[in-house]
Design a protein around this motif. Structure first.
Motif, PDB file in Angstrom:
ATOM      1  N   VAL A 132      -6.439  -9.657 -22.734  1.00 59.51           N
ATOM      2  CA  VAL A 132      -5.712 -10.796 -23.305  1.00 59.51           C
ATOM      3  C   VAL A 132      -6.699 -11.666 -24.070  1.00 59.51           C
ATOM      4  O   VAL A 132      -7.716 -12.103 -23.527  1.00 59.51           O
ATOM      5  CB  VAL A 132      -5.005 -11.620 -22.211  1.00 59.51           C
ATOM      6  N   SER A 133      -6.407 -11.924 -25.323  1.00 58.20           N
ATOM      7  CA  SER A 133      -7.289 -12.726 -26.169  1.00 58.20           C
ATOM      8  C   SER A 133      -7.365 -14.166 -25.681  1.00 58.20           C
ATOM      9  O   SER A 133      -6.369 -14.754 -25.237  1.00 58.20           O
ATOM     10  CB  SER A 133      -6.791 -12.700 -27.614  1.00 58.20           C
ATOM     11  N   ARG A 134      -8.559 -14.747 -25.811  1.00 57.87           N
ATOM     12  CA  ARG A 134      -8.733 -16.154 -25.458  1.00 57.87           C
ATOM     13  C   ARG A 134      -8.109 -17.073 -26.505  1.00 57.87           C
ATOM     14  O   ARG A 134      -8.043 -18.289 -26.307  1.00 57.87           O
ATOM     15  CB  ARG A 134     -10.227 -16.459 -25.299  1.00 57.87           C
ATOM     16  N   GLN A 135      -7.656 -16.505 -27.601  1.00 58.80           N
ATOM     17  CA  GLN A 135      -7.040 -17.303 -28.655  1.00 58.80           C
ATOM     18  C   GLN A 135      -5.541 -17.521 -28.437  1.00 58.80           C
ATOM     19  O   GLN A 135      -4.892 -18.217 -29.208  1.00 58.80           O
ATOM     20  CB  GLN A 135      -7.283 -16.646 -30.013  1.00 58.80           C
ATOM     21  N   ILE A 136      -4.983 -16.917 -27.395  1.00 60.70           N
ATOM     22  CA  ILE A 136      -3.564 -17.119 -27.084  1.00 60.70           C
ATOM     23  C   ILE A 136      -3.353 -18.549 -26.590  1.00 60.70           C
ATOM     24  O   ILE A 136      -4.099 -19.044 -25.736  1.00 60.70           O
ATOM     25  CB  ILE A 136      -3.091 -16.097 -26.028  1.00 60.70           C
ATOM     26  N   ASN A 137      -2.325 -19.209 -27.113  1.00 57.16           N
ATOM     27  CA  ASN A 137      -2.094 -20.617 -26.757  1.00 57.16           C
ATOM     28  C   ASN A 137      -1.336 -20.781 -25.434  1.00 57.16           C
ATOM     29  O   ASN A 137      -1.236 -21.886 -24.924  1.00 57.16           O
ATOM     30  CB  ASN A 137      -1.347 -21.337 -27.884  1.00 57.16           C
ATOM     31  N   ASP A 138      -0.789 -19.700 -24.895  1.00 62.75           N
ATOM     32  CA  ASP A 138      -0.068 -19.786 -23.630  1.00 62.75           C
ATOM     33  C   ASP A 138      -0.480 -18.612 -22.735  1.00 62.75           C
ATOM     34  O   ASP A 138       0.310 -17.700 -22.474  1.00 62.75           O
ATOM     35  CB  ASP A 138       1.449 -19.760 -23.887  1.00 62.75           C
ATOM     36  N   PRO A 139      -1.729 -18.617 -22.260  1.00 65.35           N
ATOM     37  CA  PRO A 139      -2.217 -17.476 -21.466  1.00 65.35           C
ATOM     38  C   PRO A 139      -1.426 -17.258 -20.179  1.00 65.35           C
ATOM     39  O   PRO A 139      -1.217 -16.117 -19.773  1.00 65.35           O
ATOM     40  CB  PRO A 139      -3.678 -17.846 -21.165  1.00 65.35           C
ATOM     41  N   ASP A 140      -0.978 -18.325 -19.548  1.00 67.03           N
ATOM     42  CA  ASP A 140      -0.207 -18.164 -18.314  1.00 67.03           C
ATOM     43  C   ASP A 140       1.109 -17.434 -18.587  1.00 67.03           C
ATOM     44  O   ASP A 140       1.520 -16.563 -17.812  1.00 67.03           O
ATOM     45  CB  ASP A 140       0.071 -19.525 -17.676  1.00 67.03           C
ATOM     46  N   GLY A 141       1.756 -17.799 -19.684  1.00 65.65           N
ATOM     47  CA  GLY A 141       3.013 -17.146 -20.023  1.00 65.65           C
ATOM     48  C   GLY A 141       2.820 -15.673 -20.358  1.00 65.65           C
ATOM     49  O   GLY A 141       3.620 -14.819 -19.955  1.00 65.65           O
ATOM     50  N   VAL A 142       1.739 -15.379 -21.083  1.00 65.58           N
ATOM     51  CA  VAL A 142       1.460 -13.982 -21.439  1.00 65.58           C
ATOM     52  C   VAL A 142       1.114 -13.179 -20.192  1.00 65.58           C
ATOM     53  O   VAL A 142       1.610 -12.061 -19.991  1.00 65.58           O
ATOM     54  CB  VAL A 142       0.321 -13.905 -22.483  1.00 65.58           C
ATOM     55  N   ASN A 143       0.280 -13.733 -19.329  1.00 65.49           N
ATOM     56  CA  ASN A 143      -0.092 -13.009 -18.111  1.00 65.49           C
ATOM     57  C   ASN A 143       1.109 -12.760 -17.204  1.00 65.49           C
ATOM     58  O   ASN A 143       1.140 -11.778 -16.458  1.00 65.49           O
ATOM     59  CB  ASN A 143      -1.170 -13.790 -17.344  1.00 65.49           C
ATOM     60  N   ALA A 144       2.093 -13.659 -17.272  1.00 64.36           N
ATOM     61  CA  ALA A 144       3.305 -13.470 -16.473  1.00 64.36           C
ATOM     62  C   ALA A 144       4.136 -12.289 -16.986  1.00 64.36           C
ATOM     63  O   ALA A 144       4.916 -11.694 -16.241  1.00 64.36           O
ATOM     64  CB  ALA A 144       4.143 -14.747 -16.499  1.00 64.36           C
ATOM     65  N   MET A 145       3.970 -11.947 -18.292  1.00 63.35           N
ATOM     66  CA  MET A 145       4.707 -10.829 -18.884  1.00 63.35           C
ATOM     67  C   MET A 145       4.124  -9.479 -18.483  1.00 63.35           C
ATOM     68  O   MET A 145       4.836  -8.467 -18.439  1.00 63.35           O
ATOM     69  CB  MET A 145       4.687 -10.931 -20.422  1.00 63.35           C
ATOM     70  N   ILE A 146       2.832  -9.467 -18.222  1.00 64.58           N
ATOM     71  CA  ILE A 146       2.126  -8.212 -17.973  1.00 64.58           C
ATOM     72  C   ILE A 146       2.504  -7.640 -16.613  1.00 64.58           C
ATOM     73  O   ILE A 146       2.660  -8.376 -15.632  1.00 64.58           O
ATOM     74  CB  ILE A 146       0.607  -8.453 -18.051  1.00 64.58           C
ATOM     75  N   ASN A 147       2.655  -6.336 -16.536  1.00 67.04           N
ATOM     76  CA  ASN A 147       2.998  -5.733 -15.249  1.00 67.04           C
ATOM     77  C   ASN A 147       1.871  -5.978 -14.242  1.00 67.04           C
ATOM     78  O   ASN A 147       0.709  -6.160 -14.600  1.00 67.04           O
ATOM     79  CB  ASN A 147       3.298  -4.240 -15.417  1.00 67.04           C
ATOM     80  N   LYS A 148       2.215  -6.004 -12.970  1.00 69.07           N
ATOM     81  CA  LYS A 148       1.309  -6.468 -11.915  1.00 69.07           C
ATOM     82  C   LYS A 148       0.026  -5.662 -11.788  1.00 69.07           C
ATOM     83  O   LYS A 148      -0.976  -6.150 -11.251  1.00 69.07           O
ATOM     84  CB  LYS A 148       2.051  -6.475 -10.575  1.00 69.07           C
ATOM     85  N   SER A 149       0.025  -4.428 -12.260  1.00 70.40           N
ATOM     86  CA  SER A 149      -1.180  -3.601 -12.135  1.00 70.40           C
ATOM     87  C   SER A 149      -2.304  -4.078 -13.049  1.00 70.40           C
ATOM     88  O   SER A 149      -3.480  -3.780 -12.806  1.00 70.40           O
ATOM     89  CB  SER A 149      -0.858  -2.134 -12.456  1.00 70.40           C
ATOM     90  N   GLY A 150      -1.948  -4.812 -14.103  1.00 69.02           N
ATOM     91  CA  GLY A 150      -2.953  -5.250 -15.064  1.00 69.02           C
ATOM     92  C   GLY A 150      -3.382  -4.155 -16.023  1.00 69.02           C
ATOM     93  O   GLY A 150      -4.258  -4.355 -16.867  1.00 69.02           O
ATOM     94  N   HIS A 151      -2.775  -2.994 -15.893  1.00 76.37           N
ATOM     95  CA  HIS A 151      -3.075  -1.860 -16.769  1.00 76.37           C
ATOM     96  C   HIS A 151      -1.793  -1.420 -17.483  1.00 76.37           C
ATOM     97  O   HIS A 151      -0.694  -1.558 -16.924  1.00 76.37           O
ATOM     98  CB  HIS A 151      -3.627  -0.678 -15.975  1.00 76.37           C
ATOM     99  N   ALA A 152      -1.946  -0.911 -18.673  1.00 77.98           N
ATOM    100  CA  ALA A 152      -0.789  -0.350 -19.378  1.00 77.98           C
ATOM    101  C   ALA A 152      -0.293   0.873 -18.630  1.00 77.98           C
ATOM    102  O   ALA A 152      -1.089   1.652 -18.084  1.00 77.98           O
ATOM    103  CB  ALA A 152      -1.175   0.024 -20.804  1.00 77.98           C
ATOM    104  N   LEU A 153       1.004   1.040 -18.570  1.00 70.58           N
ATOM    105  CA  LEU A 153       1.569   2.218 -17.921  1.00 70.58           C
ATOM    106  C   LEU A 153       1.254   3.448 -18.765  1.00 70.58           C
ATOM    107  O   LEU A 153       1.485   3.453 -19.975  1.00 70.58           O
ATOM    108  CB  LEU A 153       3.084   2.059 -17.770  1.00 70.58           C
ATOM    109  N   PRO A 154       0.727   4.498 -18.169  1.00 73.79           N
ATOM    110  CA  PRO A 154       0.396   5.700 -18.950  1.00 73.79           C
ATOM    111  C   PRO A 154       1.662   6.491 -19.278  1.00 73.79           C
ATOM    112  O   PRO A 154       2.697   6.326 -18.629  1.00 73.79           O
ATOM    113  CB  PRO A 154      -0.507   6.482 -17.996  1.00 73.79           C
TER     114      PRO A 154
END
Length: 303
Positions: free
Chosen positions: A258-280
């Protein structure tokens, strides 16, 4: 010029990259040279577990000696010509193979089936292309653009009936058009990821039965990115937008960056699946290639 078949498997000992190059030994040189300037079909052998059979088409640009391996040669693939089949084509039954040219006079499979590089008749090429680039309309884009539909069953609009070799060239030219390639790339990528966003993990189907997910190129077409499954990701619309703008990236292990330039990091991190990795993807062989992921990190991702 002549059509051909190149046998390829993901665990090959040869240094192949189907969208870019195909390595082969000297005994196949004469056969490979005949395909220069023409189209070949990639085939995965039946002994490979979960084989895709005939799985892609590409155009051979040039044959050169391999500078790093004496006695070996490389078939260079014309950039932008490689195209995965929407529907991989099985070999067929022993008595009725899709590649009819492999039958001997007795109607049995001949030894030519073991050749890693072999000629392919226009009739067999056409048959494989028709089966491989058919389609599942459910995986098409949500908009019903009439331009995505072939103009006729034969894809030929001339008043006169063209000669057979002209029909083959017209057909492959149709499939090579940008709008059709985009359509087929979407089918292949969505099927590989089971129509699920690789970042969020969500699988959303709209009221019309179509997946609310897009096929994203890791290295864009505009930057010479090929329409190959290993250069693709299934992403929801918002995530696709962020990925293309470098606000989200992936490392070689598919860890989500996740880029540090995102203005809403909490919102973006909430979108990401819990594993923190892209699903293969479902098939390990369809996994994003590190080469393309590295390109995205170096040229697009805003760290």
């Amino acid at each position: 010029m002549a059509f051909g078949v190149f046998i390829h498997r993901a665990d090959s000992i040869y240094e192949d990259s189907p969208a870019e190059r195909y390595q082969f030994p000297r005994p196949y040189l004469t056969r490979a040279q005949q395909t220069v300037g023409d189209w070949i079909v990639y085939y995965e052998p039946r002994k490979v577990r979960g084989t895709r059979g005939y799985f892609a088409v590409a155009k051979v640009k040039q044959i050169i000696p391999d500078p790093g391996a004496p006695g070996m040669y490389i078939a260079l693939i014309e950039p932008g010509s490689y195209l995965d089949f929407a529907d991989p084509v099985p070999f067929g039954s022993p008595g009725d193979p899709v590649e009819r040219g492999l039958l001997n006079e007795a109607g049995a499979i001949s030894g030519r089936a073991q050749s890693a590089v072999r000629p392919l008749s226009a009739a067999d090429f056409n048959r494989i292309i028709e089966l491989g680039l058919g389609g599942d309309d459910r995986l098409l884009p949500r908009d019903d653009d009439a331009a995505l539909s072939p103009p006729s069953d034969n894809f030929v609009q001339d008043e006169r009936a063209p000669f057979p070799f002209e029909q083959e060239r017209d057909r492959i030219s149709y499939y090579g058009s940008r709008i059709v390639r985009k359509q087929i790339f979407r089918r292949v990528v969505l099927r590989a990821y089971d129509e699920r966003c690789a970042i969020t993990g969500l699988k959303l189907i709209n009221g019309g039965g179509r997946a609310e997910v897009q096929a994203a190129h890791i290295r864009p077409v505009e930057a010479s990115g090929p329409d190959i499954i290993n250069n693709g990701l299934a992403l929801s619309g918002t995530v696709h937008w962020m990925f293309d703008r470098g606000l989200i990236g992936l490392d070689d292990d598919l860890k989500i960056l996740v880029s540090r330039q995102i203005n809403d990091p909490d919102g973006v991190n909430a979108m990401i699946n819990k594993s923190g990795h892209a699903l293969p993807p479902l098939r390990p062989a369809d996994r994003p290639h590190p080469h393309f992921l590295q390109w995205h990190r170096e040229h697009c991702f805003k760290s």
